[in-house]
Design an enzyme around this catalytic site. Structure first.
Site, PDB file in Angstrom:
ATOM      1  N   ILE A  61       0.829  -1.197   0.000  1.00 29.02           N
ATOM      2  CA  ILE A  61       0.000   0.000   0.000  1.00 29.02           C
ATOM      3  C   ILE A  61       0.870   1.256   0.000  1.00 29.02           C
ATOM      4  O   ILE A  61       1.950   1.271   0.591  1.00 29.02           O
ATOM      5  CB  ILE A  61      -0.965  -0.019   1.219  1.00 29.02           C
ATOM      6  CG1 ILE A  61      -2.117   0.960   1.042  1.00 29.02           C
ATOM      7  CG2 ILE A  61      -0.219   0.178   2.525  1.00 29.02           C
ATOM      8  CD1 ILE A  61      -3.261   0.722   2.031  1.00 29.02           C
ATOM      9  N   CYS A  62       0.393   2.283  -0.703  1.00 25.26           N
ATOM     10  CA  CYS A  62       1.008   3.613  -0.659  1.00 25.26           C
ATOM     11  C   CYS A  62      -0.137   4.612  -0.521  1.00 25.26           C
ATOM     12  O   CYS A  62      -1.196   4.267   0.001  1.00 25.26           O
ATOM     13  CB  CYS A  62       1.888   3.874  -1.887  1.00 25.26           C
ATOM     14  SG  CYS A  62       0.992   3.955  -3.447  1.00 25.26           S
ATOM     15  N   ARG A  63       0.023   5.822  -0.996  1.00 27.91           N
ATOM     16  CA  ARG A  63      -1.048   6.816  -0.842  1.00 27.91           C
ATOM     17  C   ARG A  63      -2.225   6.511  -1.766  1.00 27.91           C
ATOM     18  O   ARG A  63      -3.373   6.517  -1.347  1.00 27.91           O
ATOM     19  CB  ARG A  63      -0.514   8.223  -1.106  1.00 27.91           C
ATOM     20  CG  ARG A  63      -1.544   9.315  -0.885  1.00 27.91           C
ATOM     21  CD  ARG A  63      -0.895  10.694  -0.969  1.00 27.91           C
ATOM     22  NE  ARG A  63      -1.853  11.732  -0.632  1.00 27.91           N
ATOM     23  CZ  ARG A  63      -2.570  12.396  -1.542  1.00 27.91           C
ATOM     24  NH1 ARG A  63      -2.431  12.127  -2.820  1.00 27.91           N
ATOM     25  NH2 ARG A  63      -3.421  13.328  -1.154  1.00 27.91           N
TER      26      ARG A  63
END
Length: 111
Positions: A61-63
């Site tokens: 996951i990232c932004r």
């Protein structure tokens, strides 16, 4: 952008058994992250691959899902076959009502 070769998972498909790998930068992590997530910034990943298990489901996951898609591609090319990109990233995580916290346990925010 990456085509169908990048496997994905939705926020609602992530369970407590999923190894959630957050690849955002330190400031983004400090502002707020998913409880129980493991933090390895994308730029540090090549030197920290040993920290990422390859015998369990891994959700990256990232932004918003862009950086994590790159990480999923990299891991898949290096032998991880149970790795998925989280659709919509932490923005979707928060929008779905999933908890966002800081290291101190206070409510966090996605920046």
């Amino acid at each position: 952008m990456f085509g169908p070769e990048i496997p994905t998972v939705t926020v609602n498909e992530i369970t407590d058994a999923t190894y959630l790998l957050d690849v955002r930068e330190d400031g983004e992590w400090a502002a707020g992250h998913a409880p129980g997530a493991h933090h390895v910034p994308m730029t540090e990943l090549p030197g920290r691959l040993a920290e990422v298990p390859n015998d369990v489901d891994v959700a990256v996951i990232c932004r918003s899902g862009g950086r994590s898609a790159h990480v999923v591609a990299h891991l898949a090319q290096n032998g991880w076959d149970r790795v998925r990109n989280v659709e919509g990233g932490m923005q979707q995580w928060a929008a779905a009502g999933r908890p966002v916290t800081t290291d101190s346990g206070a409510p966090g925010q996605v920046v």
